[in-house]
Design an enzyme around this catalytic site. Structure first.
Site, PDB file in Angstrom:
ATOM      1  N   HIS A   1     -25.136  75.853  75.911  1.00  0.00           N
ATOM      2  CA  HIS A   1     -25.114  76.558  74.633  1.00  0.00           C
ATOM      3  C   HIS A   1     -23.647  76.618  74.221  1.00  0.00           C
ATOM      4  O   HIS A   1     -22.858  77.328  74.864  1.00  0.00           O
ATOM      5  CB  HIS A   1     -25.703  77.967  74.775  1.00  0.00           C
ATOM      6  CG  HIS A   1     -27.179  77.953  75.058  1.00  0.00           C
ATOM      7  ND1 HIS A   1     -28.128  77.814  74.066  1.00  0.00           N
ATOM      8  CD2 HIS A   1     -27.865  78.024  76.221  1.00  0.00           C
ATOM      9  CE1 HIS A   1     -29.341  77.814  74.605  1.00  0.00           C
ATOM     10  NE2 HIS A   1     -29.209  77.934  75.918  1.00  0.00           N
TER      11      HIS A   1
ATOM     12  N   ASP B   1     -35.083  74.034  76.285  1.00  0.00           N
ATOM     13  CA  ASP B   1     -34.001  73.816  75.318  1.00  0.00           C
ATOM     14  C   ASP B   1     -32.895  72.919  75.872  1.00  0.00           C
ATOM     15  O   ASP B   1     -31.912  72.642  75.174  1.00  0.00           O
ATOM     16  CB  ASP B   1     -33.437  75.149  74.794  1.00  0.00           C
ATOM     17  CG  ASP B   1     -33.184  76.173  75.878  1.00  0.00           C
ATOM     18  OD1 ASP B   1     -33.693  76.015  77.000  1.00  0.00           O
ATOM     19  OD2 ASP B   1     -32.470  77.158  75.606  1.00  0.00           O
ATOM     20  N   HIS B   2     -33.033  72.465  77.122  1.00  0.00           N
ATOM     21  CA  HIS B   2     -32.057  71.527  77.683  1.00  0.00           C
ATOM     22  C   HIS B   2     -32.729  70.317  78.328  1.00  0.00           C
ATOM     23  O   HIS B   2     -32.062  69.338  78.664  1.00  0.00           O
ATOM     24  CB  HIS B   2     -31.166  72.230  78.713  1.00  0.00           C
ATOM     25  CG  HIS B   2     -30.645  73.538  78.184  1.00  0.00           C
ATOM     26  ND1 HIS B   2     -29.652  73.596  77.230  1.00  0.00           N
ATOM     27  CD2 HIS B   2     -31.030  74.814  78.422  1.00  0.00           C
ATOM     28  CE1 HIS B   2     -29.433  74.866  76.901  1.00  0.00           C
ATOM     29  NE2 HIS B   2     -30.256  75.621  77.618  1.00  0.00           N
TER      30      HIS B   2
ATOM     31  N   HIS C   1     -29.434  81.206  86.906  1.00  0.00           N
ATOM     32  CA  HIS C   1     -30.190  81.175  85.638  1.00  0.00           C
ATOM     33  C   HIS C   1     -31.540  80.507  85.889  1.00  0.00           C
ATOM     34  O   HIS C   1     -32.560  80.947  85.379  1.00  0.00           O
ATOM     35  CB  HIS C   1     -29.372  80.433  84.577  1.00  0.00           C
ATOM     36  CG  HIS C   1     -30.027  80.420  83.236  1.00  0.00           C
ATOM     37  ND1 HIS C   1     -30.058  81.511  82.410  1.00  0.00           N
ATOM     38  CD2 HIS C   1     -30.712  79.443  82.588  1.00  0.00           C
ATOM     39  CE1 HIS C   1     -30.732  81.197  81.309  1.00  0.00           C
ATOM     40  NE2 HIS C   1     -31.141  79.953  81.389  1.00  0.00           N
TER      41      HIS C   1
ATOM     42  N   HIS D   1     -30.068  72.674  83.394  1.00  0.00           N
ATOM     43  CA  HIS D   1     -31.211  73.398  83.943  1.00  0.00           C
ATOM     44  C   HIS D   1     -32.484  73.065  83.189  1.00  0.00           C
ATOM     45  O   HIS D   1     -32.473  72.708  82.019  1.00  0.00           O
ATOM     46  CB  HIS D   1     -30.956  74.894  84.040  1.00  0.00           C
ATOM     47  CG  HIS D   1     -30.912  75.614  82.736  1.00  0.00           C
ATOM     48  ND1 HIS D   1     -29.760  75.774  82.000  1.00  0.00           N
ATOM     49  CD2 HIS D   1     -31.880  76.249  82.031  1.00  0.00           C
ATOM     50  CE1 HIS D   1     -30.022  76.479  80.920  1.00  0.00           C
ATOM     51  NE2 HIS D   1     -31.307  76.773  80.901  1.00  0.00           N
TER      52      HIS D   1
ATOM     53  N   TYR E   1     -39.518  89.969  87.493  1.00  0.00           N
ATOM     54  CA  TYR E   1     -38.628  89.212  88.377  1.00  0.00           C
ATOM     55  C   TYR E   1     -37.425  90.086  88.717  1.00  0.00           C
ATOM     56  O   TYR E   1     -36.825  90.715  87.845  1.00  0.00           O
ATOM     57  CB  TYR E   1     -38.153  87.938  87.675  1.00  0.00           C
ATOM     58  CG  TYR E   1     -37.266  87.047  88.513  1.00  0.00           C
ATOM     59  CD1 TYR E   1     -37.784  85.968  89.215  1.00  0.00           C
ATOM     60  CD2 TYR E   1     -35.888  87.278  88.582  1.00  0.00           C
ATOM     61  CE1 TYR E   1     -36.971  85.138  89.970  1.00  0.00           C
ATOM     62  CE2 TYR E   1     -35.063  86.455  89.343  1.00  0.00           C
ATOM     63  CZ  TYR E   1     -35.613  85.384  90.029  1.00  0.00           C
ATOM     64  OH  TYR E   1     -34.798  84.568  90.769  1.00  0.00           O
TER      65      TYR E   1
ATOM     66  N   HIS F   1     -34.969  74.159  81.571  1.00  0.00           N
ATOM     67  CA  HIS F   1     -35.654  74.895  80.506  1.00  0.00           C
ATOM     68  C   HIS F   1     -35.832  73.974  79.307  1.00  0.00           C
ATOM     69  O   HIS F   1     -35.081  73.020  79.128  1.00  0.00           O
ATOM     70  CB  HIS F   1     -34.849  76.139  80.097  1.00  0.00           C
ATOM     71  CG  HIS F   1     -35.015  77.291  81.051  1.00  0.00           C
ATOM     72  ND1 HIS F   1     -34.107  78.315  81.151  1.00  0.00           N
ATOM     73  CD2 HIS F   1     -36.003  77.566  81.944  1.00  0.00           C
ATOM     74  CE1 HIS F   1     -34.528  79.192  82.069  1.00  0.00           C
ATOM     75  NE2 HIS F   1     -35.666  78.754  82.567  1.00  0.00           N
TER      76      HIS F   1
HETATM   77 ZN   LIG Z   1     -32.198  78.499  80.080  1.00  0.00          ZN
END
Ligand SMILES: [Zn+2]
Length: 283
Positions: A232, A91-92, A165, A87, A199, A89
């Site tokens: 993660h 951090d990925h 997510h 995804h 949201y 974001h």
């Molecule tokens: Zn994320």
């Protein structure tokens, strides 16, 4: 290539737990599947004689660490032909633009992730829009749909759209063989229903949100799944399983119920989130 704004990078590093940028020696998951990420964030390399696929390049600050891990295994960064993502974001996906440039790899993503990646994480449909850090925009070469098989040489990885997510969340499945033993690997995306204020997963204007989320969970639950890996590592107890394997338990990574359990627990957390939304419709 636009310069990466230093202020944004600094913000990302302040928000990131130390393990996200902590070096970790790369290791074999099974056969041609390898972990080349940091201690706290996965980057999954699937290798072949005709080129490699890399799924996720975490923080921009991790790019050189990922490259060093690829080389430490004896592979060339220039042989990474395709970069995929779970995804979009930071951090990925924060390091995808840099690693694509340095390796010459093509980037492919789901249609919804392409919007987020091309904008450097500025996707108004993202539940965490407004609080998640931005990153260097990614040039996505082409997109794929649910169930599509992405190929590099003999490698064939199936994309499963598992939105929730993020709208473009994608889980990956493929088969890796070690000598004559072939196992079904699943690199399943994060399934947490976390959002910025304002949201609602249950927003009546978007009735498909929860339905799509649940469809993705059902998909993960029924995938052939010998080894589950997650962006993660702690979400699937990966470090603990690796420790047991290193201690001599050869099959410590194998758990055929892991995908079902991962999906079921995510479904329970989604139910709790929806109950909170119904109790207080404006979180
Ligand atoms: Zn994320």
């Amino acid at each position: 290539m636009p310069a990466f704004p230093v202020a944004v990078l600094a913000a990302a590093l302040i928000a990131a737990p130390p393990s996200w940028t902590a070096a970790q020696a790369p290791y074999r998951i099974h056969g041609n599947a390898w972990q080349v990420g940091s201690a706290g964030l996965s980057a999954i390399l699937v290798t072949s004689d005709a080129g490699h696929v890399l799924i996720d390049v975490p923080l921009a600050a991790n790019v050189e660490r990922v490259e060093a891990n690829v080389r430490a295994l004896g592979f060339r960064v220039e042989d990474i032909r395709m970069i995929l993502n779970t995804h979009a974001h930071f951090d990925h996906a924060g390091g995808i633009a840099a690693l694509a440039r340095r390796s010459g790899a093509q980037v492919r993503s789901s249609t919804a992730s392409a919007r987020a990646l091309r904008s450097g994480g500025d996707d108004p449909d993202d539940p965490q829009h407004g609080s998640a850090d931005r990153y260097a925009p990614v040039a996505v070469a082409s997109t794929f749909g649910d169930g599509e098989v992405v190929r590099v040489g003999t490698l064939a990885l199936t994309a499963h759209l598992t939105p929730g997510h993020t709208p473009g969340s994608t889980s990956w499945s493929w088969r890796s063989c070690e000598r004559s033993r072939c196992l079904d690997l699943v690199y399943a995306d994060s399934l947490t229903a976390i959002s910025d204020d304002g949201y609602l997963y249950s927003d009546p204007a978007h009735p498909q949100r929860v339905a799509d989320f649940r469809r993705g969970l059902a998909m993960i639950a029924k995938l052939p799944c010998d080894i589950l890996v997650t962006p993660h590592p702690e979400a699937s107890g990966l470090d603990e399983r690796i420790e047991r394997r290193d201690a001599g338990e050869a099959d410590a990574l194998v758990d055929r119920s892991a995908c079902r359990r991962y999906a079921r627990e995510a479904g329970e957390r989604l139910d709790q989130r929806l109950a909170r939304e119904h109790a207080a419709p404006h979180p």
